[in-house]
Scaffold this motif. Structure first.
Motif, PDB file in Angstrom:
ATOM      1  N   ASN A 312       0.819  -1.216   0.000  1.00 56.58           N
ATOM      2  CA  ASN A 312       0.000   0.000   0.000  1.00 56.58           C
ATOM      3  C   ASN A 312       0.850   1.261   0.000  1.00 56.58           C
ATOM      4  N   THR A 317      -3.128   3.967  -1.480  1.00 57.16           N
ATOM      5  CA  THR A 317      -4.402   3.381  -1.081  1.00 57.16           C
ATOM      6  C   THR A 317      -5.219   4.422  -0.322  1.00 57.16           C
ATOM      7  N   GLU A 318      -6.391   4.022   0.130  1.00 54.70           N
ATOM      8  CA  GLU A 318      -7.225   4.830   1.017  1.00 54.70           C
ATOM      9  C   GLU A 318      -7.447   4.075   2.311  1.00 54.70           C
ATOM     10  N   ALA A 319      -7.504   4.800   3.412  1.00 54.55           N
ATOM     11  CA  ALA A 319      -7.665   4.165   4.726  1.00 54.55           C
ATOM     12  C   ALA A 319      -8.613   4.991   5.572  1.00 54.55           C
ATOM     13  N   ARG A 320      -9.290   4.332   6.483  1.00 61.13           N
ATOM     14  CA  ARG A 320     -10.195   4.985   7.436  1.00 61.13           C
ATOM     15  C   ARG A 320      -9.452   5.206   8.749  1.00 61.13           C
ATOM     16  N   PRO A 327     -14.912   8.946  12.246  1.00 63.69           N
ATOM     17  CA  PRO A 327     -14.066   8.317  11.227  1.00 63.69           C
ATOM     18  C   PRO A 327     -14.103   9.086   9.917  1.00 63.69           C
ATOM     19  N   ILE A 328     -12.949   9.213   9.278  1.00 62.60           N
ATOM     20  CA  ILE A 328     -12.842   9.863   7.977  1.00 62.60           C
ATOM     21  C   ILE A 328     -11.918   9.025   7.099  1.00 62.60           C
ATOM     22  N   THR A 329     -11.975   9.272   5.796  1.00 60.02           N
ATOM     23  CA  THR A 329     -11.134   8.567   4.832  1.00 60.02           C
ATOM     24  C   THR A 329      -9.967   9.453   4.438  1.00 60.02           C
ATOM     25  N   VAL A 330      -8.764   8.873   4.461  1.00 56.45           N
ATOM     26  CA  VAL A 330      -7.566   9.597   4.091  1.00 56.45           C
ATOM     27  C   VAL A 330      -6.920   8.877   2.910  1.00 56.45           C
ATOM     28  N   THR A 331      -6.431   9.644   1.950  1.00 56.11           N
ATOM     29  CA  THR A 331      -5.785   9.094   0.756  1.00 56.11           C
ATOM     30  C   THR A 331      -4.279   9.070   0.956  1.00 56.11           C
TER      31      THR A 331
END
Length: 388
Positions: A312, A317-320, A327-331
């Motif tokens: 990754n 990738t993207e992760a929470r 919770p948010i999504t980070v690239t």
């Protein structure tokens, strides 16, 4: 499994002959046939055999060495993070200690000023302060003091000049009559001049007496009471209502307003020490944010660590992740290393200006729990310059 090098008592760079000799000597020493009275002899002999099986095979030995280096690197990385966190906390404590010292100096200066004011008021009350007449004399001179004092000296002289002589005048004293009249006229002129300055200076003296004698010093304030309140990151984020123990069975509550962070101080008016004859001091509460598993507080910014696998990190990738707002999504960009930090603006703690700090996501490259032969061969080829 224990370290096979330690089991056989050899160094990590030992050759095969040295490893084989060490194994033979130890196997002979702990062989169960030679140690029939030792119930642990069989287990020790088997452990020595497993250690030798690992080190005599170059592939198994290489896998063990790689796994050991990875574990040590991970431990060192954790130690570095702990040192950084300890340095941040030490800097915050030093800043708080400096602020406390400055406040103590301010309190001492204020107490000295209040004491001086109280001493001056006491002197005025007991009459030991500088009298208004002496103040007028110090500023305008002795004659002005005489005039300001009501013309007592000049009045006495004029009265003496005006007083008739009790003895009857004789013929032989008549020549002195003209001189006496001249002295009397001079005294009357001096009295008139003194009277001309007496009224304005008497008014000035009255004003000085009023200003210096009618003011009363305020009661001295008791020293402030300093306490520390430990709160959680969630309480700071939510602006929760917290209570602090001030001793003597007194608890007081307050809200964690915007601008609260590590080392922030809240002043509670009139809630400090109470001493007889003095105004009650203030309670100064220093905020300490407890250690959190998710975030590390640095001012109004929050730091969090995000484990990322090798594939990754290379491919992206993207992760929470957890943030103060959920919770948010980070690239994660492709080819991101452990030195990569992703800054999410406005995801930190609220400051006093109406804004917010940032959330800083620090990437941590993690290896698999079990070694992978293909990855190991690829890394070995890259290390030796043999690109496939």
């Amino acid at each position: 499994m224990r370290d096979p090098y330690k089991i056989l008592g050899v160094k990590r760079d030992a050759g095969q002959d040295e490893i084989k000799a060490a194994w033979r000597n130890m196997a002979k020493a702990v062989h169960p046939d030679h140690n029939q009275g030792d119930p642990t002899a069989s287990a020790r002999f088997a452990e020595i055999g497993r250690a030798y099986e690992t080190l005599k095979d170059p592939k198994k030995r290489s896998l063990f060495d790689n796994a050991t280096r990875m574990a040590e690197a991970k431990a060192n990385e954790g130690t570095i993070m702990q040192q950084r966190q300890a340095a941040r906390e030490a800097a915050v404590r030093a800043k708080a200690a400096q602020a406390n010292a400055e406040r103590v100096m301010e309190e001492l200066a204020r107490a000295a000023a209040q004491k001086a004011a109280a001493d001056a008021a006491k002197q005025q009350k007991t009459g030991t302060a500088e009298p208004p007449e002496e103040m007028i004399e110090r500023i305008f001179g002795t004659q002005a003091r005489a005039a300001a004092g009501g013309g007592r000296a000049q009045g006495f002289t004029a009265g003496a000049a005006k007083r008739p002589d009790a003895e009857p005048a004789t013929s032989d004293k008549q020549p002195d009559a003209g001189k006496a009249e001249a002295e009397q006229q001079a005294s009357e002129d001096a009295a008139a001049q003194a009277s001309a300055v007496m009224q304005p200076l008497s008014l000035l003296t009255s004003l000085v007496r009023r200003f210096t004698g009618s003011s009363a010093a305020a009661p001295e304030k008791a020293p402030d009471q300093f306490v520390t309140k430990t709160v959680t990151v969630d309480e700071v984020i939510k602006g929760s209502w917290v209570t602090v123990d001030l001793g003597e069975g007194r608890d007081i509550g307050f809200a964690l307003a915007a601008g609260t962070t590590e080392g922030h101080q809240v002043r509670l008016k009139g809630q400090g020490h109470k001493l007889a004859g003095m105004q009650r001091g203030d309670a100064v509460v220093s905020i300490h944010i407890a250690t959190d598993e998710r975030f590390t507080v640095n001012g109004f910014d929050l730091h969090t660590a995000l484990p990322v696998t090798i594939e990754n990190a290379v491919l992206g990738t993207e992760a929470r992740i957890e943030s103060p707002n959920g919770p948010i999504t980070v690239t994660i960009p492709a080819w991101s290393g452990s030195d990569k930090t992703i800054r999410l603006q406005g995801q930190g703690l609220a400051n006093a200006e109406g804004g917010r700090g940032d959330l800083l996501v620090e990437l941590r490259i993690m290896l698999w729990e079990k070694p992978d032969d293909k990855v190991t061969d690829l890394m070995r080829s890259m290390k030796n310059g043999l690109f496939l």
